[in-house]
Motif scaffolding. Structure first.
Motif, PDB file in Angstrom:
ATOM      1  N   SER A   7       0.840  -1.198   0.000  1.00  0.00           N
ATOM      2  CA  SER A   7       0.000   0.000   0.000  1.00  0.00           C
ATOM      3  C   SER A   7       0.872   1.243   0.000  1.00  0.00           C
ATOM      4  O   SER A   7       2.054   1.206   0.369  1.00  0.00           O
ATOM      5  N   TYR A  32      -1.356  -8.059  -3.943  1.00  0.00           N
ATOM      6  CA  TYR A  32      -2.401  -7.045  -4.067  1.00  0.00           C
ATOM      7  C   TYR A  32      -1.851  -5.705  -3.570  1.00  0.00           C
ATOM      8  O   TYR A  32      -1.036  -5.668  -2.648  1.00  0.00           O
ATOM      9  N   CYS A  33      -2.325  -4.618  -4.172  1.00  0.00           N
ATOM     10  CA  CYS A  33      -1.939  -3.270  -3.748  1.00  0.00           C
ATOM     11  C   CYS A  33      -3.177  -2.501  -3.324  1.00  0.00           C
ATOM     12  O   CYS A  33      -4.184  -2.493  -4.041  1.00  0.00           O
ATOM     13  N   GLY A  35      -3.637   0.749  -2.981  1.00  0.00           N
ATOM     14  CA  GLY A  35      -3.826   2.111  -3.472  1.00  0.00           C
ATOM     15  C   GLY A  35      -2.768   3.117  -3.069  1.00  0.00           C
ATOM     16  O   GLY A  35      -1.808   2.820  -2.366  1.00  0.00           O
ATOM     17  N   LEU A  37      -0.805   4.973  -5.426  1.00  0.00           N
ATOM     18  CA  LEU A  37       0.385   4.767  -6.244  1.00  0.00           C
ATOM     19  C   LEU A  37       1.135   6.076  -6.459  1.00  0.00           C
ATOM     20  O   LEU A  37       2.331   6.062  -6.733  1.00  0.00           O
ATOM     21  N   VAL A  51       3.484  -1.627 -11.749  1.00  0.00           N
ATOM     22  CA  VAL A  51       2.293  -2.293 -11.205  1.00  0.00           C
ATOM     23  C   VAL A  51       1.570  -3.055 -12.312  1.00  0.00           C
ATOM     24  O   VAL A  51       1.185  -4.228 -12.144  1.00  0.00           O
ATOM     25  N   ILE A  56      -0.231  -6.642 -10.840  1.00  0.00           N
ATOM     26  CA  ILE A  56      -0.632  -6.549  -9.436  1.00  0.00           C
ATOM     27  C   ILE A  56      -2.051  -5.989  -9.347  1.00  0.00           C
ATOM     28  O   ILE A  56      -2.309  -4.858  -9.771  1.00  0.00           O
ATOM     29  N   THR A  58      -4.951  -4.031  -8.025  1.00  0.00           N
ATOM     30  CA  THR A  58      -4.820  -2.784  -7.270  1.00  0.00           C
ATOM     31  C   THR A  58      -6.168  -2.105  -7.094  1.00  0.00           C
ATOM     32  O   THR A  58      -7.006  -2.135  -7.996  1.00  0.00           O
ATOM     33  N   ASP A  64      -4.742   8.708  -5.590  1.00  0.00           N
ATOM     34  CA  ASP A  64      -4.976   8.325  -6.987  1.00  0.00           C
ATOM     35  C   ASP A  64      -6.157   9.095  -7.574  1.00  0.00           C
ATOM     36  O   ASP A  64      -6.150   9.470  -8.750  1.00  0.00           O
ATOM     37  N   LEU A 101      -9.722   2.263 -11.346  1.00  0.00           N
ATOM     38  CA  LEU A 101      -9.439   1.249 -10.326  1.00  0.00           C
ATOM     39  C   LEU A 101     -10.656   1.045  -9.423  1.00  0.00           C
ATOM     40  O   LEU A 101     -11.374   1.996  -9.104  1.00  0.00           O
ATOM     41  N   HIS A 122      -8.739   0.851   1.010  1.00  0.00           N
ATOM     42  CA  HIS A 122      -7.628   1.793   1.205  1.00  0.00           C
ATOM     43  C   HIS A 122      -7.695   2.433   2.588  1.00  0.00           C
ATOM     44  O   HIS A 122      -6.789   2.258   3.410  1.00  0.00           O
TER      45      HIS A 122
END
Length: 249
Positions: A7, A32-33, A35, A37, A51, A56, A58, A64, A101, A122
């Motif tokens: 993250s 997994y990400c 958020g 970025l 990414v 990945i 996300t 973002d 996203l 997030h």
């Protein structure tokens, strides 16, 4: 199954590259990400590119979403606009990616005929901007996990990693919920300047009724903090952002 959770990369390319290198060694089953970025540094497009290159999955972070309100830079950026410079760097295709996203991801496991629900957000399930701090009252956290049916709730946003377990069980039957703040890859705020991410292990023994069957490891990765800090100082971004990186606050 081992799941890597990242993250708050915040356009910090040296930190993200170091984490990707560490992931290549550890080889988790999924990544997994959660958020954010972009923001705070000068490599948003490169981070987004990596990414996407690594596939990945996300979700969107509050930073973002800021690109929808701040147009790309044309002909430079004045000192008065320096706080917005990080978003002005984001390219057209990258903006399109960020603004499509999803807001959250839900994973459902069926283990020993028992369902285990994992929710990735997030800030919180209620708001992308909400901070779920470690010392929030247990009653509030219980209300949250019950409302959104989350046995494992993973989130970022505050950049302060922690793992908290609460029990919503009644009548002598335990029901444990895991609350996991992933910390930050690119802008830690817990006094440790190293990049941070989580390795979550879920195996066949995992159960909502047994507290320690979900394993959470906070991984810290050394990276070239000075390179990231000096990139900030050479840009129109506030020099305070560089100090944040060096001192992790």
């Amino acid at each position: 199954m081992r799941i890597a959770l990242l993250s708050d990369i915040h356009a910090n390319l040296p930190a993200f590259e170091a984490v990707l290198e560490d992931l290549e060694k550890r080889k988790p089953d999924a990544v997994y990400c959660l958020g954010d970025l972009v923001g705070y540094n000068v490599w948003p497009n490169q981070v987004i590119g990596l990414v996407r290159k690594h596939g990945i999955a996300t979700i969107s972070g509050n930073h973002d979403l800021k690109v929808s309100k701040i147009p790309p830079s044309v002909g430079g950026c004045s000192k008065e606009e320096n706080s917005e410079y990080a978003y002005k760097l984001v390219g057209g295709k990258e903006r399109e990616y960020l603004l499509t996203l999803p807001r959250h991801l839900r994973l459902e496991f069926l283990l020993n005929d028992q369902q285990l629900n994992m929710l990735l957000v997030h800030g919180s399930p209620r708001s992308i901007n909400e901070y779920l701090m470690q010392k929030l009252p247990e009653g509030y956290m219980l209300e949250l996990v019950k409302e959104f049916n989350a046995d494992i709730l993973c989130f970022g946003h505050s950049h302060k990693p922690y793992h908290r377990v609460i029990n919503s069980g009644e009548n002598g039957i335990d029901h444990f919920h895991h609350l996991i703040n992933i910390g930050s890859v690119g802008k830690p705020k817990d006094g440790d300047a190293r990049a941070c991410y989580v390795l979550l292990t879920i195996d066949q023994t995992a159960s909502i009724q047994i507290q320690n069957t979900v394993q959470v490891e906070f991984v810290r990765v050394e990276y070239d903090v000075e390179k990231a800090a000096q990139a900030v100082e050479r840009s129109p971004l506030p020099d305070a952002f560089a100090d944040n990186l060096r001192k992790a606050y």
